[in-house]
Design an enzyme around this catalytic site. Structure first.
Site, PDB file in Angstrom:
ATOM      1  N   SER A 286       0.940  -1.176  -0.140  1.00 54.80           N
ATOM      2  CA  SER A 286      -0.092   0.020   0.099  1.00 54.80           C
ATOM      3  C   SER A 286       0.899   1.109   0.018  1.00 54.80           C
ATOM      4  O   SER A 286       1.734   1.294   0.411  1.00 54.80           O
ATOM      5  CB  SER A 286      -0.956  -0.300   0.662  1.00 54.80           C
ATOM      6  OG  SER A 286       0.002   0.078   2.265  1.00 54.80           O
ATOM      7  N   CYS A 287       0.532   2.437  -0.116  1.00 51.67           N
ATOM      8  CA  CYS A 287       1.123   3.602   0.060  1.00 51.67           C
ATOM      9  C   CYS A 287      -0.013   4.758  -0.106  1.00 51.67           C
ATOM     10  O   CYS A 287      -1.628   4.943   0.810  1.00 51.67           O
ATOM     11  CB  CYS A 287       1.762   4.123  -1.837  1.00 51.67           C
ATOM     12  SG  CYS A 287       0.800   4.110  -2.727  1.00 51.67           S
ATOM     13  N   GLY A 288       0.075   5.470  -1.261  1.00 58.02           N
ATOM     14  CA  GLY A 288      -0.501   6.746  -0.784  1.00 58.02           C
ATOM     15  C   GLY A 288      -1.918   7.210  -1.438  1.00 58.02           C
ATOM     16  O   GLY A 288      -3.191   6.748  -1.124  1.00 58.02           O
TER      17      GLY A 288
END
Length: 319
Positions: A286-288
């Site tokens: 995941s990330c932004g």
């Protein structure tokens, strides 16, 4: 036969084979390819207007965060400097426009229309690359998108900065319109087994540390400050912090600090193990907004870390 087609053995070296047509083909087992490998493939696969043979297509995936201090855009840097004959994939355009979130996957029809407009055929070998400035950043997301929509020949260049520094050719200026592709790019089927949606992610977070839970590991590519909640998110109104139990794996830790290139597989494997990540348990990247999560996914693949079927990406990510 694909110019940079993967083979199974992780120890196999690139080899040269003669096709019945007389065109020398390079067979490369890795998803990540070097500037020399791409250069050699392009030299041996010079397209012509009348040829219908599979081509090697450099695909620029340049993209910058909305709070980029220099106000740069992918289209700007693509016009300033690019690999000759490269096409441009616009992450801000090829997405789900019905979603309120920035980079959710497009529908299969939108994806097919975009590939048609870019001028890519289904049998083309596509090598996705990033900006010279950022090294490896958004190219893995575009490559991952092509892969899960079933495009058979996809690779990531490691990287454009090295391409420039090693003296391979570049061009600049306005881009000529892509040659019209006679055959329509077929509407693909999304491989949903590689994508995690919000409902499932919510259950994963709820189950964290519960007895008998599956033990899914969530890896977060954002900076340590954003993950810890001490630095703001680049999008106004969005709070920082992290999902319960997630492990912070900032993208810069996966890259060579001087070249911005993805680290070798053995170094990446040591890094993942040092963070307590278990290759026997499922992994969600995941990330932004789902862009740099694909850098983790590419790094996991390069390190041969975890089972491929147990590595997935959370499309919505922190937004």
């Amino acid at each position: 036969m694909a110019l940079l087609a993967p083979v199974r053995s992780s120890l196999a070296k690139p080899c040269v084979r003669l096709r019945p047509t007389g065109i020398r083909q390079v067979h490369r087992q890795a998803y990540i390819v070097t500037p020399k490998e791409l250069s050699d493939a392009l030299k041996k696969n010079v397209p012509t207007k009348i040829s219908t043979a599979p081509r090697v297509i450099p695909l620029c995936a340049a993209w910058f965060l909305p709070n980029d201090p220099k106000g740069r855009t992918g289209q700007q840097v693509f016009k300033q400097k690019r690999i000759p004959s490269a096409r441009f994939f616009d992450l801000d355009a090829v997405k789900d426009h019905e979603s309120p979130y920035p980079h959710m996957l497009p529908t299969a029809q939108v994806f097919a229309e975009a590939m048609q407009e870019i001028g890519i055929r289904k049998d083309d070998e596509v090598v996705v690359y990033d900006t010279q400035e950022l090294g490896i950043f958004s190219a893995p997301r575009v490559a991952w998108t092509l892969k899960i929509f079933g495009h058979p020949g996809v690779h990531v260049l490691n990287n454009f900065r090295l391409w420039v520094e090693q003296g391979f050719p570049t061009e600049s200026g306005e881009v000529e319109a892509a040659e019209e592709v006679q055959n329509q790019y077929p509407t693909p089927t999304l491989d949903t087994s590689k994508v995690v949606d919000f409902a499932e992610m919510k259950e994963v977070a709820k189950d964290y540390s519960k007895e008998g839970a599956e033990g899914v590991q969530v890896l977060d590519a954002r900076s340590q400050g954003r993950w810890a909640g001490s630095d703001p998110e680049p999008r106004p109104g969005l709070s920082s912090g992290h999902m319960p139990g997630s492990i912070n794996v900032p993208v810069p830790e996966l890259l060579n600090p001087e070249t911005g290139a993805l680290l070798p597989g053995d170094e990446l494997r040591k890094l993942f193990l040092s963070k307590g990540i278990d290759p026997e348990k499922p992994i969600i990247s995941s990330c932004g907004t789902g862009v740099t999560a694909a850098v983790i996914d590419a790094a996991l693949g390069e390190a041969n870390f975890g089972k491929p079927e147990a590595r997935r990406l959370y499309d919505g990510s922190w937004t």
